[in-house]
Design a protein around this motif. Structure first.
Motif, PDB file in Angstrom:
ATOM      1  N   ALA A  23      -9.340  31.742  85.599  1.00  0.00           N
ATOM      2  CA  ALA A  23     -10.046  30.954  84.582  1.00  0.00           C
ATOM      3  C   ALA A  23     -10.563  31.846  83.451  1.00  0.00           C
ATOM      4  N   VAL A  24     -11.246  32.922  83.824  1.00  0.00           N
ATOM      5  CA  VAL A  24     -11.804  33.806  82.805  1.00  0.00           C
ATOM      6  C   VAL A  24     -10.667  34.586  82.154  1.00  0.00           C
ATOM      7  N   GLY A  25     -10.589  34.504  80.843  1.00  0.00           N
ATOM      8  CA  GLY A  25      -9.491  35.216  80.194  1.00  0.00           C
ATOM      9  C   GLY A  25      -9.686  35.271  78.702  1.00  0.00           C
ATOM     10  N   GLY A  27      -9.175  33.057  76.844  1.00  0.00           N
ATOM     11  CA  GLY A  27      -9.804  31.782  76.498  1.00  0.00           C
ATOM     12  C   GLY A  27     -11.298  31.941  76.301  1.00  0.00           C
ATOM     13  N   ASN A  28     -11.924  32.802  77.086  1.00  0.00           N
ATOM     14  CA  ASN A  28     -13.369  32.972  76.991  1.00  0.00           C
ATOM     15  C   ASN A  28     -13.774  33.950  75.905  1.00  0.00           C
ATOM     16  N   ILE A 102       2.153  28.048  77.668  1.00  0.00           N
ATOM     17  CA  ILE A 102       0.900  28.808  77.532  1.00  0.00           C
ATOM     18  C   ILE A 102       1.174  30.295  77.727  1.00  0.00           C
ATOM     19  N   SER A 231      -8.633  26.508  83.078  1.00  0.00           N
ATOM     20  CA  SER A 231      -7.228  26.431  83.539  1.00  0.00           C
ATOM     21  C   SER A 231      -6.929  25.096  84.225  1.00  0.00           C
ATOM     22  N   MET A 234      -2.779  22.306  84.415  1.00  0.00           N
ATOM     23  CA  MET A 234      -1.530  23.073  84.308  1.00  0.00           C
ATOM     24  C   MET A 234      -1.015  23.503  85.663  1.00  0.00           C
ATOM     25  N   ALA A 236      -2.428  25.458  87.728  1.00  0.00           N
ATOM     26  CA  ALA A 236      -2.901  26.784  88.159  1.00  0.00           C
ATOM     27  C   ALA A 236      -3.832  26.640  89.365  1.00  0.00           C
ATOM     28  N   SER A 325      -2.364  34.461  87.012  1.00  0.00           N
ATOM     29  CA  SER A 325      -2.378  33.077  87.512  1.00  0.00           C
ATOM     30  C   SER A 325      -1.296  32.241  86.844  1.00  0.00           C
ATOM     31  N   MET A 390      -2.546  19.705  78.458  1.00  0.00           N
ATOM     32  CA  MET A 390      -3.539  19.869  79.531  1.00  0.00           C
ATOM     33  C   MET A 390      -4.309  18.576  79.768  1.00  0.00           C
TER      34      MET A 390
END
Ligand code: PHE
Length: 450
Positions: A23-25, A27-28, A102, A231, A234, A236, A325, A390
């Motif tokens: 989740a953390v990526g 995107g953050n 993505i 996430s 999708m 994941a 992921s 999504m």
């Protein structure tokens, strides 16, 4: 993975760190700050947090339920849970297409982080004028060759981890990288909050909502961002859910993962905005925010050269746990559905993504003027996935689990076969059946006509 006993994560903390890593990526740390900068600051944050709590966490639980119940990948999960109506598998196919798109554009930005780690380590960013820093970014992204090289490097590193398997690759790497990420992030926050001048302005921008900024586009962007960041929609979390042990508590794990994810986004905001204001830059600089604005900021602060290394390393680590992921969605499906070897699947997935991803990279250079519906290929993939694929994938999933799949089985999975009280089950189920689908439909329609 042919060996089913060793299929999943070995511990609860391993599962949480791996899923939080997914989740953390970018995107953050890359997407969230610029989306917030472009969509009205604090108002965006408020709407974002609202969506995470109301829809994000329940949908993450939904993906975990689907994954763990079926013990399968994104496509196999629906085939297993609905053996009579195989049509639901279309959700999984949709997920696989989305995840590929993505990964294709995500790996471009992930490659940039590697380049910036190299630049920062070679002290190439220091002492440059703001124009020179902007020029450096433009020259790099437009050059085709180097961005493609770094993109490929990133894809290869990811494939290496995935080829090692769920326990030795994904879980082990997450246990090392996630704590490292938190430590680096805290260091950056301390630096930013001790800058003096811009701290107050930056914090106001981030935390003081101006309600007039909340409109349809803000809502759609915040929803898209919450899905992208967690996430969701999708496959994941379906894939990772299938690796979670039967005795782990899905509700608690989802809270931890979403909590970590939102905290990293907010901390990234605390790192970036005070610094942006302290040095008179614009918070609404778009996707270039962290690549152009921040190097300038580092240049004007004491110890900036070191903090530039820390920051870009942080970004690369965050990106890596997410690309892991993304590739796992594809690889788990190929291994279980097509009976490919994990190594073969990792290689084929990587080649496929690089082939598509190269067009995203080139859309900053030779294909800059090639537009589809007014977007470059890169922007199109980003927008298409976060704002449409999504939410649509998530909508289909809520309909499947909320309206088609037996309620007793959902309760059974969430309560670990009845051994947990699962007090919040009714609230969860109500959100699953009504709140999430209705909210998704309204926002999707308003986004399409707006
Ligand atoms: N959540 C990841 C991020 O914030 C991106 C991602 C989206 C990863 C969808 C996997 C699936 O960077």
């Amino acid at each position: 993975m042919a060996n089913n006993e060793n299929r999943g994560f070995t511990s609860n903390i391993g599962a949480i760190l791996a899923a939080a890593g997914g989740a953390v990526g970018l995107g953050n740390i890359w997407r969230f700050p610029y989306m917030l900068g472009n969509n009205g600051g604090g108002a965006f944050l408020l709407v974002y947090v609202f969506f995470v709590l109301l829809i994000g966490i329940p949908l993450m639980m939904t993906e975990f339920i689907i994954g763990r119940r079926s013990q399968k990948n994104a496509i196999g999960a629906y085939r297993t849970l609905s053996p009579k109506h195989k049509g639901w598998m279309i959700i999984g196919i949709f997920n696989i297409i989305g995840a590929t798109l993505i990964y294709a554009f995500y790996s471009v930005v992930a490659g940039w982080t590697l380049n910036y780690v190299v630049l920062a380590c070679g002290n190439k960013l220091s002492g440059q004028s703001p124009e020179a820093v902007a020029q450096l970014f433009a020259n790099f992204t437009q050059s085709s060759c180097w961005p493609l090289f770094f993109q490929l490097m990133f894809l290869i590193i990811t494939a290496g981890v995935i080829a090692l398997g769920v326990q030795k690759g994904i879980e082990k790497m997450s246990k090392i990288l996630m704590p490292a990420l938190f430590i680096l992030l805290i260091l950056m926050c301390v630096r930013s909050l001790t800058l003096g001048d811009g701290v107050r302005e930056g914090m106001n921008f981030l935390f003081k909502p101006d309600f007039s900024k909340i409109d349809g586009s803000c809502l759609l962007s915040a929803l898209g961002q919450s899905f992208f960041s967690l996430s969701i929609g999708m496959g994941a979390m379906v894939t990772y859910g299938s690796y979670i042990r039967k005795e782990d508590k899905l509700f608690n794990s989802s809270l931890w993962i979403a909590g970590c994810d939102s905290m990293v986004a907010i901390l990234a905001g605390i790192v970036i905005f005070p610094a942006v204001f302290a040095f008179g830059m614009s918070p609404a600089s778009g996707p270039e925010l962290v690549y152009i604005v921040l190097p300038n900021v580092f240049n004007s602060m004491p110890g900036g050269a070191i903090f530039a290394i820390i920051f870009f390393l942080l970004l690369a680590i965050a990106a890596l746990t997410s690309t892991i992921s993304l590739l796992e969605i594809l690889v788990a499906t190929a291994v279980e559905e097509l009976h490919w070897k994990r190594r073969t699947a990792s290689i084929v997935g990587t080649v496929l993504v690089f082939t598509i991803g190269a067009f995203c990279t080139l859309s900053f250079g030779p294909l800059k003027d090639f537009h589809i519906c007014g977007f470059t290929i890169f922007d199109l993939f980003d927008r298409l996935t976060a704002s449409y694929l999504m939410p649509i994938g998530a909508l289909a999933m809520t309909i499947f689990l909320g309206w088609f799949f037996p309620k007793a089985e959902v309760r059974d999975e969430l309560s670990n076969g009845g051994s947990l009280k699962a007090k919040a089950f009714d609230i969860y189920y109500f959100i699953l059946r009504y709140v999430a689908p209705i909210a998704l439909i309204i926002i999707l329609i308003s986004g399409i006509i707006g």
